[in-house]
Design a protein around this motif. Sequence first.
Motif, PDB file in Angstrom:
ATOM      1  N   ASN A   1     -86.694 -68.807 -23.997  1.00 29.11           N
ATOM      2  CA  ASN A   1     -86.014 -70.002 -24.527  1.00 29.11           C
ATOM      3  C   ASN A   1     -86.154 -71.199 -23.594  1.00 29.11           C
ATOM      4  OD1 ASN A   1     -85.020 -68.990 -26.980  1.00 29.11           O
ATOM      5  ND2 ASN A   1     -83.356 -67.937 -25.929  1.00 29.11           N
TER       6      ASN A   1
ATOM      7  N   ASP B   1     -85.894 -68.393 -37.054  1.00 28.36           N
ATOM      8  CA  ASP B   1     -85.960 -68.065 -35.628  1.00 28.36           C
ATOM      9  C   ASP B   1     -87.056 -67.027 -35.392  1.00 28.36           C
ATOM     10  OD1 ASP B   1     -85.545 -67.535 -32.986  1.00 28.36           O
ATOM     11  OD2 ASP B   1     -83.568 -66.618 -33.236  1.00 28.36           O
ATOM     12  N   HIS B   2     -88.015 -67.336 -34.525  1.00 33.36           N
ATOM     13  CA  HIS B   2     -89.144 -66.445 -34.279  1.00 33.36           C
ATOM     14  C   HIS B   2     -89.107 -65.859 -32.870  1.00 33.36           C
ATOM     15  CE1 HIS B   2     -90.496 -69.357 -37.410  1.00 33.36           C
ATOM     16  NE2 HIS B   2     -90.751 -68.222 -38.011  1.00 33.36           N
ATOM     17  N   TYR B   3     -87.911 -65.801 -32.293  1.00 30.80           N
ATOM     18  CA  TYR B   3     -87.757 -65.346 -30.911  1.00 30.80           C
ATOM     19  C   TYR B   3     -88.371 -63.961 -30.701  1.00 30.80           C
ATOM     20  CZ  TYR B   3     -85.495 -63.706 -26.635  1.00 30.80           C
ATOM     21  OH  TYR B   3     -85.266 -63.179 -25.390  1.00 30.80           O
TER      22      TYR B   3
ATOM     23  N   TRP C   1     -83.317 -75.894 -37.735  1.00 28.62           N
ATOM     24  CA  TRP C   1     -82.233 -75.436 -38.612  1.00 28.62           C
ATOM     25  C   TRP C   1     -82.201 -76.251 -39.898  1.00 28.62           C
ATOM     26  CZ3 TRP C   1     -77.944 -78.161 -40.387  1.00 28.62           C
ATOM     27  CH2 TRP C   1     -76.977 -77.391 -41.073  1.00 28.62           C
TER      28      TRP C   1
ATOM     29  N   ASP D   1     -88.984 -73.869 -37.085  1.00 30.72           N
ATOM     30  CA  ASP D   1     -87.745 -73.260 -36.604  1.00 30.72           C
ATOM     31  C   ASP D   1     -86.552 -74.211 -36.614  1.00 30.72           C
ATOM     32  OD1 ASP D   1     -88.518 -74.895 -34.553  1.00 30.72           O
ATOM     33  OD2 ASP D   1     -88.922 -73.285 -33.121  1.00 30.72           O
TER      34      ASP D   1
END
Length: 202
Positions: A2, A149-151, A112, A110
């Motif tokens: 992050n 979200d592609h974390y 929101w 990504d």
Amino acid sequence: MNRGYFADMAEFKQHGGKIAEANKVIIPAMEAVKFPDFEVCYSDGKTMKLPFRLCDNVVGSDKSSVPKATLVCLSFRASSQEMINSWSRPYAEAFSKSKDVHLYQVSFIDSWLLCRGPVKRFLLWTMKKPNHNESNDTLQRQTVYSFGDHYYFRKELKILNLLTGYIFLLDNFGRGRWKGSGLATEDELSSLFSSTSLLLDE
């Protein structure tokens, strides 16, 4: 995973988007790692899962629908589009007549706000392109979008810098057999083409 934009930019200035040199040769099947599944949208709103892969219970005509080689080009920011094009355009030309090769250019979104239903639908609508049937190419080349979200997806692929483009060549079992990043060089394209040809012969 992050870290912020400025850390990405500082790294980008050092290597110009070339996170690492691309593979010189194809990764052997026994050493290849499964590419993570993820959902994408077409501009008409239809969704599907990538990558396509052969399963033990797939038989007959279903097997023929799974490409022997799939090039997946990942872009997390608009700034990387030029890098993606440096791979995808020559690749599409080289394998334009192959029905066993698929090419997907994936834009990750990504934000929101942009992932909200009405905004997402409007965004996809603005990205629709008219179908002029200009090309007689056999190769399936698609531009698709992945929202949210592609974390964990990035974590599996060890993707840290969002400012560069990433290229993965997958076999028909959805395993990563070759990868590159940044702007393509002639040597890297040659390696990518030969690796694809090997997959087509397997």
